[in-house]
Write a protein that holds these residues in place. Structure first.
Motif, short mmCIF file in Angstrom:
data_model
loop_
_atom_site.label_atom_id
_atom_site.label_comp_id
_atom_site.label_asym_id
_atom_site.label_seq_id
_atom_site.Cartn_x
_atom_site.Cartn_y
_atom_site.Cartn_z
N PHE A 381 20.56 -14.76 46.31
CA PHE A 381 21.15 -15.32 47.60
C PHE A 381 22.71 -14.60 47.68
N HIS A 382 23.23 -14.50 46.88
CA HIS A 382 24.67 -13.91 46.75
C HIS A 382 24.44 -12.51 47.13
N LYS A 383 23.57 -11.95 46.52
CA LYS A 383 23.36 -10.12 46.77
C LYS A 383 22.93 -9.94 47.90
N THR A 384 22.36 -10.85 48.72
CA THR A 384 21.80 -10.43 50.05
C THR A 384 23.11 -10.73 51.04
N LEU A 385 24.05 -11.87 50.60
CA LEU A 385 25.02 -12.01 51.29
C LEU A 385 25.94 -10.73 51.40
N ARG A 386 26.24 -10.51 50.20
CA ARG A 386 27.24 -9.33 50.14
C ARG A 386 26.62 -7.85 50.91
N GLU A 387 25.19 -7.79 50.49
CA GLU A 387 24.78 -6.53 51.17
C GLU A 387 24.81 -6.48 52.80
N ARG A 388 24.83 -7.50 53.32
CA ARG A 388 24.77 -7.76 54.51
C ARG A 388 26.33 -7.77 55.17
N GLY A 389 27.22 -7.69 54.14
CA GLY A 389 28.47 -7.56 54.82
C GLY A 389 29.14 -9.00 55.19
N LEU A 390 28.43 -10.12 54.62
CA LEU A 390 28.81 -11.43 54.96
C LEU A 390 29.85 -11.98 54.30
N VAL A 391 30.09 -11.59 53.03
CA VAL A 391 30.93 -12.23 51.98
C VAL A 391 31.59 -11.07 51.27
N ARG A 392 32.84 -11.26 50.49
CA ARG A 392 33.23 -10.45 49.55
C ARG A 392 33.76 -11.30 48.34
N LEU A 393 33.49 -10.81 47.27
CA LEU A 393 33.76 -11.52 45.98
C LEU A 393 35.51 -11.85 46.16
N LEU A 394 35.95 -12.86 45.78
CA LEU A 394 37.49 -13.07 45.57
C LEU A 394 37.99 -12.47 44.45
N THR A 395 39.18 -11.58 44.56
CA THR A 395 39.67 -10.76 43.49
C THR A 395 41.01 -11.38 43.11
N GLY A 396 41.68 -12.12 44.25
CA GLY A 396 42.90 -12.51 44.18
C GLY A 396 44.11 -11.56 44.51
N LEU A 397 43.59 -10.38 44.90
CA LEU A 397 44.47 -9.33 45.27
C LEU A 397 44.51 -9.01 46.92
N GLU A 398 43.58 -10.08 47.61
CA GLU A 398 43.45 -9.92 49.06
C GLU A 398 44.77 -10.10 49.79
N ASP A 399 44.96 -9.57 51.05
CA ASP A 399 45.98 -9.49 51.83
C ASP A 399 45.26 -10.50 52.99
N MET A 400 45.53 -11.73 53.07
CA MET A 400 44.66 -12.45 53.93
C MET A 400 45.00 -12.47 55.52
N SER A 401 46.12 -11.61 55.57
CA SER A 401 46.56 -11.21 57.22
C SER A 401 45.73 -10.03 57.70
N GLU A 402 44.98 -9.18 56.76
CA GLU A 402 43.91 -8.27 56.98
C GLU A 402 42.55 -8.77 57.55
N SER A 403 42.27 -8.84 58.64
CA SER A 403 40.81 -9.29 58.79
C SER A 403 39.59 -8.29 59.18
N TRP A 404 38.40 -8.79 58.72
CA TRP A 404 37.20 -7.88 58.98
C TRP A 404 36.15 -8.95 59.64
N SER A 405 35.09 -8.52 60.13
CA SER A 405 34.05 -9.40 60.65
C SER A 405 32.59 -8.63 60.55
N TYR A 406 31.72 -9.25 60.95
CA TYR A 406 30.43 -9.06 60.93
C TYR A 406 29.61 -9.66 61.96
N PRO A 407 28.34 -9.48 62.18
CA PRO A 407 27.47 -10.12 63.42
C PRO A 407 27.07 -11.63 62.48
N PRO A 408 27.68 -12.55 63.15
CA PRO A 408 27.56 -13.73 62.48
C PRO A 408 26.09 -14.09 62.28
N LEU A 409 26.05 -14.87 60.66
CA LEU A 409 24.68 -15.44 60.53
C LEU A 409 24.04 -16.59 61.32
#
Length: 432
Positions: A381-409
Motif C-alpha cells: 500500500f505505501h509503495k503504491t502511494l509513493r510511486e504515484r507521488g501521493l505521499v512522501r516519507l517524513l524526514t524531519g528536514l522538510e520546509d512546510m512552506s514549499e508546496s507540491w501537488s498531484y492528481p487527487p486520489l
C-alpha cells in the motif's frame, strides 16, 4: 389540414405510475423495476469500515435514501480471542460462556478491557437507532417492496458482513444488487460486485507467498486473482469529495481563516498488527515536528480512537505548550473535515489506510511517518502511494512552506462509476 393523431403510449407494467396506469414517466425511464432509488448499508461497528459503505452510497447519490444496519460482535476480555470465529458462532459461544460463568470479571476482563455484552441494538456514539442486520428482515423488505420501490442496492463493508451480504444475494437475487467492500477471500460470485484495495491481492504475489506457510494460505489469502466483477482501488473509500471539502471550508471558515499559514495538520492513529509501534514513534514524530515547526504558521494535532494513551501523552508533553500548536481534545464538534479543507499539508501515521486515503483525496502534500514499521500488505500500500507521488516519507528536514501537488486520489468516484456500469449490464440503473 387534418390533424395527426399520435398513438397513445402503452400502459406501465402492473399499472404502476400515472392516472389509469398510463405512467408515462416510468415508461420512458424504464419503469420502477429497473431503477434503484434506495440503499441498505451494512456495517460492522467500526467507523473506518462503515465510512466506506457510506462513502460509496453518497457518491451514488443515495445518501438521503439509505438505511444503516450493523453486524455486531461482543467485545472486551475473552471476546478479543474469538474474533477469528464467524460472528454467529461467536455470539452463541459468548452467551453460553456468560451463562456458565455468570459474567465473571476474571474471565472477561482480561487484557485490561471491560466486558461488552451483546447489544440488543447498536447503541454506539449516538447511533442507537441503527438496526441489527437481519438477513430475513432485509430479504423480506426487498421482496415485498420491489413492485412499489424497485430494486434495492445493498452495500456491505467488513469481514463480519460477508455472510450477511452473500445470504441476501442468494435469497433475493432478483430484487437486490449486492456490493461487498473489502475482500471476501473466496467465492466472489456470491456478490454482484466486489470493491477492494489492490493491496488485498498482495498475498498472491511470489514475495508474499514466501512469508505465508502453505497450510495457512487458504485462510489468509484470496483464492484466485481478480475477475471482471472485482473493482480494485488504491486505498479506502470514504465520503470526502470536492463538494464535501467546499462545504467544510465554509462551515469551518470562522475558526480556520484566522489561523496562521501554512497550516500543518497531524493525524495520529494507533499501532496495528501490520504496523507495530509504541512510544518510539511518538518521540520520532515530536522530534521531526520540532524541526519543521519553524516553517509552519500553525500546527493542529488530532488523535484517533485507536491512539494509545502512552503515545498521546508523549505528544502532549512535548508539544502541548508550544505557541504554534493546537491539540484537539476529542470533544465535539470533530474538526476533521475542517482540517481536510483548510490544511496546507498533512503528516499522518502509516497505520491508517482511511486517514491516508482521505488526505490524498485533497491533492495537498501528505507526509507519512512509521511506514518502515509496517509489514505484509501495508508495505505494498505505501509503495503504491509513493510511486504515484501521493505521499512522501517524513524526514524531519522538510520546509512546510514549499508546496507540491498531484492528481487527487479519486477511488470512491471511480468505484461509483463501476457500479453504474455493472447495473447497466444487468439492465438496471440509479435514479437520475
Amino acid at each position: 389540414m387534418k390533424p395527426i393523431r399520435l398513438p397513445e403510449p402503452p400502459a406501465s407494467p402492473r399499472g404502476i405510475g400515472g392516472v389509469g396506469g398510463g405512467g408515462m414517466t416510468d415508461i420512458f425511464e424504464g419503469g420502477v423495476y429497473g431503477v434503484i432509488r434506495r440503499a441498505v448499508v451494512i456495517g460492522n461497528g467500526f467507523s473506518g469500515s462503515e465510512n466506506q459503505g457510506l462513502g460509496l452510497v453518497h457518491a451514488l447519490g443515495l445518501s438521503d435514501k439509505k438505511t444503516l444496519y450493523r453486524v455486531t460482535r461482543p467485545r472486551g476480555g475473552i471476546n478479543e480471542w474469538m474474533h477469528w470465529l464467524p460472528v454467529s458462532v461467536h455470539k452463541k459461544l459468548y452467551i453460553i460462556i456468560s451463562q456458565i460463568y455468570g459474567y465473571s470479571r476474571i474471565l472477561f476482563s482480561g487484557r485490561g478491557r471491560k466486558l461488552m455484552p451483546v447489544p440488543a441494538e447498536n447503541g454506539v456514539a449516538g447511533l442507537s437507532s441503527i438496526l441489527e442486520a437481519d438477513v430475513k428482515k432485509i430479504v423480506t423488505m426487498a421482496r415485498e417492496t420491489f413492485d412499489k420501490e424497485g430494486p434495492l442496492l445493498v452495500v456491505a463493508s467488513g469481514r463480519d458482513t460477508i455472510s450477511i451480504a452473500s445470504s441476501i444475494k442468494r435469497l433475493a437475487s432478483d430484487n437486490v444488487f449486492v456490493v461487498q467492500i473489502q475482500h471476501p477471500r473466496s467465492h466472489l460470485e456470491r456478490f454482484d460486485l466486489v470493491i477492494t484495495p489492490q493491496h488485498d491481492y498482495y498475498p498472491l504475489t511470489p514475495r508474499a507467498q514466501e512469508q505465508v506457510p502453505r497450510f495457512l494460505r487458504r485462510w489468509i489469502t484470496p483464492r484466485e486473482p481478480p475477475d471482471s466483477h472485482v473493482v480494485l482501488t488504491t486505498g479506502a473509500l470514504h465520503q470526502v469529495d470536492s463538494a464535501a471539502l467546499r462545504s467544510a471550508a465554509s462551515a469551518w471558515h470562522d475558526e480556520f481563516a484566522p489561523v496562521a499559514k501554512p497550516l500543518l495538520v497531524v493525524n495520529i492513529g494507533g499501532p496495528t498488527r501490520y504496523c507495530r509501534y509504541g512510544g518510539d514513534l511518538a518521540k520520532q514524530l515530536t522530534a521531526s515536528l520540532h524541526n519543521v515547526i519553524a516553517s509552519c504558521g500553525s500546527v493542529r494535532i488530532s488523535f484517533s480512537r485507536r491512539t494509545p494513551e502512552k503515545i498521546s501523552n508523549i505528544v502532549v508533553k512535548e508539544l502541548g505548550n508550544h505557541p504554534k500548536v493546537y491539540i484537539w481534545n476529542g470533544e465535539e464538534p470533530n474538526p476533521h473535515m475542517g482540517h481536510l479543507a483548510w490544511a496546507d499539508a498533512f503528516i499522518i501515521t502509516a497505520d491508517s489506510v482511511s486517514m491516508l486515503s482521505e488526505a490524498c483525496s485533497t491533492g495537498k502534500p501528505v507526509y507519512v511517518i512509521g511506514a518502515e514499521r509496517c509489514t505484509w500488505k501495508f508495505v505494498e500500500f505505501h509503495k503504491t502511494l509513493r510511486e504515484r507521488g501521493l505521499v512522501r516519507l517524513l524526514t524531519g528536514l522538510e520546509d512546510m512552506s514549499e508546496s507540491w501537488s498531484y492528481p487527487p486520489l479519486n477511488d470512491t468516484a471511480e468505484a461509483a462509476s463501476r457500479v453504474h456500469q455493472a447495473l447497466a449490464q444487468r439492465g438496471w440503473r440509479l435514479r437520475p
